[in-house]
Design an enzyme around this catalytic site. Sequence first.
Site, PDB file in Angstrom:
ATOM      1  N   GLN A 133      -2.475 -12.196   7.838  1.00 51.56           N
ATOM      2  CA  GLN A 133      -2.718 -11.923   6.419  1.00 51.56           C
ATOM      3  C   GLN A 133      -2.036 -12.989   5.547  1.00 51.56           C
ATOM      4  OE1 GLN A 133      -2.575  -7.884   4.484  1.00 51.56           O
ATOM      5  NE2 GLN A 133      -0.492  -8.483   4.014  1.00 51.56           N
TER       6      GLN A 133
ATOM      7  N   GLU B  94       6.107 -11.074   7.099  1.00 48.88           N
ATOM      8  CA  GLU B  94       5.576 -11.892   8.199  1.00 48.88           C
ATOM      9  C   GLU B  94       5.051 -11.048   9.357  1.00 48.88           C
ATOM     10  OE1 GLU B  94       8.550 -14.753   9.289  1.00 48.88           O
ATOM     11  OE2 GLU B  94       8.210 -15.947   7.469  1.00 48.88           O
ATOM     12  N   LYS B  95       5.281  -9.748   9.338  1.00 45.88           N
ATOM     13  CA  LYS B  95       4.666  -8.927  10.401  1.00 45.88           C
ATOM     14  C   LYS B  95       3.148  -9.101  10.366  1.00 45.88           C
ATOM     15  CE  LYS B  95       4.090  -4.437  10.155  1.00 45.88           C
ATOM     16  NZ  LYS B  95       2.611  -4.302  10.333  1.00 45.88           N
TER      17      LYS B  95
ATOM     18  N   MET C 203       0.839  -1.206   0.000  1.00 50.22           N
ATOM     19  CA  MET C 203       0.000   0.000   0.000  1.00 50.22           C
ATOM     20  C   MET C 203       0.871   1.251   0.000  1.00 50.22           C
ATOM     21  SD  MET C 203      -3.461  -0.892   2.052  1.00 50.22           S
ATOM     22  CE  MET C 203      -2.881  -0.553   3.689  1.00 50.22           C
ATOM     23  N   GLY C 204       2.162   1.075  -0.309  1.00 52.19           N
ATOM     24  CA  GLY C 204       3.046   2.232  -0.401  1.00 52.19           C
ATOM     25  C   GLY C 204       3.509   2.735   0.953  1.00 52.19           C
TER      26      GLY C 204
ATOM     27  N   GLN D 142      12.608   4.755  -4.221  1.00 51.17           N
ATOM     28  CA  GLN D 142      13.181   3.671  -3.406  1.00 51.17           C
ATOM     29  C   GLN D 142      13.128   2.335  -4.150  1.00 51.17           C
ATOM     30  OE1 GLN D 142      12.583   3.481   0.873  1.00 51.17           O
ATOM     31  NE2 GLN D 142      10.958   4.997   0.673  1.00 51.17           N
TER      32      GLN D 142
ATOM     33  N   SER E 100       6.708  -0.503  10.226  1.00 56.09           N
ATOM     34  CA  SER E 100       5.327  -0.411   9.754  1.00 56.09           C
ATOM     35  C   SER E 100       5.087   1.002   9.258  1.00 56.09           C
ATOM     36  CB  SER E 100       4.365  -0.700  10.919  1.00 56.09           C
ATOM     37  OG  SER E 100       3.054  -0.275  10.591  1.00 56.09           O
ATOM     38  N   SER E 101       4.277   1.109   8.212  1.00 50.38           N
ATOM     39  CA  SER E 101       3.930   2.442   7.733  1.00 50.38           C
ATOM     40  C   SER E 101       3.210   3.233   8.824  1.00 50.38           C
ATOM     41  CB  SER E 101       3.028   2.337   6.510  1.00 50.38           C
ATOM     42  OG  SER E 101       3.712   1.627   5.498  1.00 50.38           O
ATOM     43  N   ARG E 102       2.498   2.530   9.695  1.00 51.07           N
ATOM     44  CA  ARG E 102       1.728   3.228  10.739  1.00 51.07           C
ATOM     45  C   ARG E 102       2.608   3.721  11.893  1.00 51.07           C
ATOM     46  NH1 ARG E 102      -2.578  -0.604   8.971  1.00 51.07           N
ATOM     47  NH2 ARG E 102      -4.265   0.698   8.183  1.00 51.07           N
TER      48      ARG E 102
ATOM     49  N   HIS F 193       9.009   1.350   3.598  1.00 55.31           N
ATOM     50  CA  HIS F 193      10.118   1.374   4.558  1.00 55.31           C
ATOM     51  C   HIS F 193      11.038   0.203   4.244  1.00 55.31           C
ATOM     52  CE1 HIS F 193       7.841  -1.831   6.419  1.00 55.31           C
ATOM     53  NE2 HIS F 193       6.802  -1.029   6.572  1.00 55.31           N
TER      54      HIS F 193
ATOM     55  N   GLN G 147     -10.295  -2.653   2.531  1.00 55.69           N
ATOM     56  CA  GLN G 147      -9.786  -3.309   3.730  1.00 55.69           C
ATOM     57  C   GLN G 147      -9.765  -2.378   4.943  1.00 55.69           C
ATOM     58  OE1 GLN G 147      -5.871  -4.175   1.706  1.00 55.69           O
ATOM     59  NE2 GLN G 147      -5.043  -3.786   3.721  1.00 55.69           N
TER      60      GLN G 147
ATOM     61  N   ASP H  71       8.254   9.271  -3.771  1.00 61.31           N
ATOM     62  CA  ASP H  71       9.369   8.781  -2.960  1.00 61.31           C
ATOM     63  C   ASP H  71       9.437   7.245  -3.008  1.00 61.31           C
ATOM     64  OD1 ASP H  71      11.532   9.200  -1.115  1.00 61.31           O
ATOM     65  OD2 ASP H  71      10.224   8.286   0.382  1.00 61.31           O
ATOM     66  N   ASP H  72       8.273   6.604  -2.957  1.00 61.57           N
ATOM     67  CA  ASP H  72       8.242   5.133  -3.033  1.00 61.57           C
ATOM     68  C   ASP H  72       8.877   4.665  -4.342  1.00 61.57           C
ATOM     69  OD1 ASP H  72       6.865   5.122  -0.641  1.00 61.57           O
ATOM     70  OD2 ASP H  72       4.899   4.760  -1.544  1.00 61.57           O
TER      71      ASP H  72
ATOM     72  N   HIS I 178       9.574  -3.232   3.364  1.00 60.93           N
ATOM     73  CA  HIS I 178       9.096  -3.440   1.986  1.00 60.93           C
ATOM     74  C   HIS I 178      10.271  -3.699   1.041  1.00 60.93           C
ATOM     75  CE1 HIS I 178       5.667  -0.827   3.488  1.00 60.93           C
ATOM     76  NE2 HIS I 178       5.013  -1.849   2.986  1.00 60.93           N
TER      77      HIS I 178
HETATM   78  O1  PAF Z   1      -0.038  -5.725   3.545  1.00 65.45           O
HETATM   79  C1  PAF Z   1      -0.487  -4.816   2.825  1.00 65.45           C
HETATM   80  O2  PAF Z   1       0.165  -3.805   2.595  1.00 65.45           O
HETATM   81  C2  PAF Z   1      -1.879  -4.962   2.251  1.00 65.45           C
HETATM   82  O3  PAF Z   1      -2.741  -5.578   3.130  1.00 65.45           O
HETATM   83  C3  PAF Z   1      -1.892  -5.666   0.888  1.00 65.45           C
HETATM   84  C4  PAF Z   1      -1.402  -7.103   0.986  1.00 65.45           C
HETATM   85  C5  PAF Z   1      -1.010  -4.904  -0.094  1.00 65.45           C
HETATM   86  C6  PAF Z   1      -3.313  -5.703   0.322  1.00 65.45           C
HETATM   87  O4  PAF Z   1      -3.821  -4.435   0.162  1.00 65.45           O
END
Ligand code: PAF
Length: 281
Positions: free
Chosen positions: A155, A150-151, A30-31, A81, A187-189, A34, A61, A77-78, A37
Amino acid sequence: MQTVHGIAELRAQVAAWKRAGERVALIPTMGNLHRGHLRLVERARQLASRTVASIFVNPTQFGPNEDFAGYPRTLADDGRQLGAVGLDLLFAPEVAAIYPRPLADMTQVSVPGLSQLLCGASRPIHFGGVATVVAKLFNLAQPDVAVFGEKDWQQLVIIRRMTADLDLPVEIIGVPTVREADGLAMSSRNGYLSAEERAIAPTLHAVLHAMAEQWRTGERDYGALENTAKARLAAAGFRPDYVEIRRADDLQRPEPGDAALRIFAAAWLGRARLIDNLAVI
Ligand code: PAF
């Protein structure tokens, strides 16, 4: 690195690669990228001759009161990278390309059971949205292999189940969580954390680590371990959502003798909902 926004361009490029006998890896994201990714891209490059990453903040989601609108969008920026780590193709579609009609009028993918546990208990629509968009991305990019962090272990388990149940010819690869020096899972968050919260945030990993140690030294009272962990998180300033020991492969409660177990946790810190997980054996 090439960037495409349209489905036809993506399909044309992947089809050309396939005709040339190339093996294609997909990294769905989802961009707001970090190092975690970028590690996924590095792994994908070991697994395939061509790599495609998607950047799509998937509205389906996010629950109605969640952070879809404010989710950081940092495409330029993404892209820089991703180019620097040798990605071949970035697919960054608009919402209307992926969801041309309201979701209620569209075919959806659901993975029952697994999607209601753990994070699914407090985010009831989340994993349906993930499964639907990942199934679409697999159909669009036609990857031979797809790579996930795996974080987001739940999912990963759900995507493996969906891929198996729908007989999708995609190999699913998990990549270990990349952590900051103090243990905080990337994490992006994490960007939502204030300086004060950022200093507290590694406690989540520390608490899971301590719990895993207690398990290794023989403690088997799940309830006590989980309650102690939640109390420690609350004392540090978190609002714990859950801390649970589950089987790694199917996320069910362990039976005596089960070998591969993991601790899963989610907790709010300010406006950030942080998740983490750790192997206990
Ligand atoms: O992990 C994520 O960033 C999202 O849940 C994913 C797998 C790209 C689906 O939108």
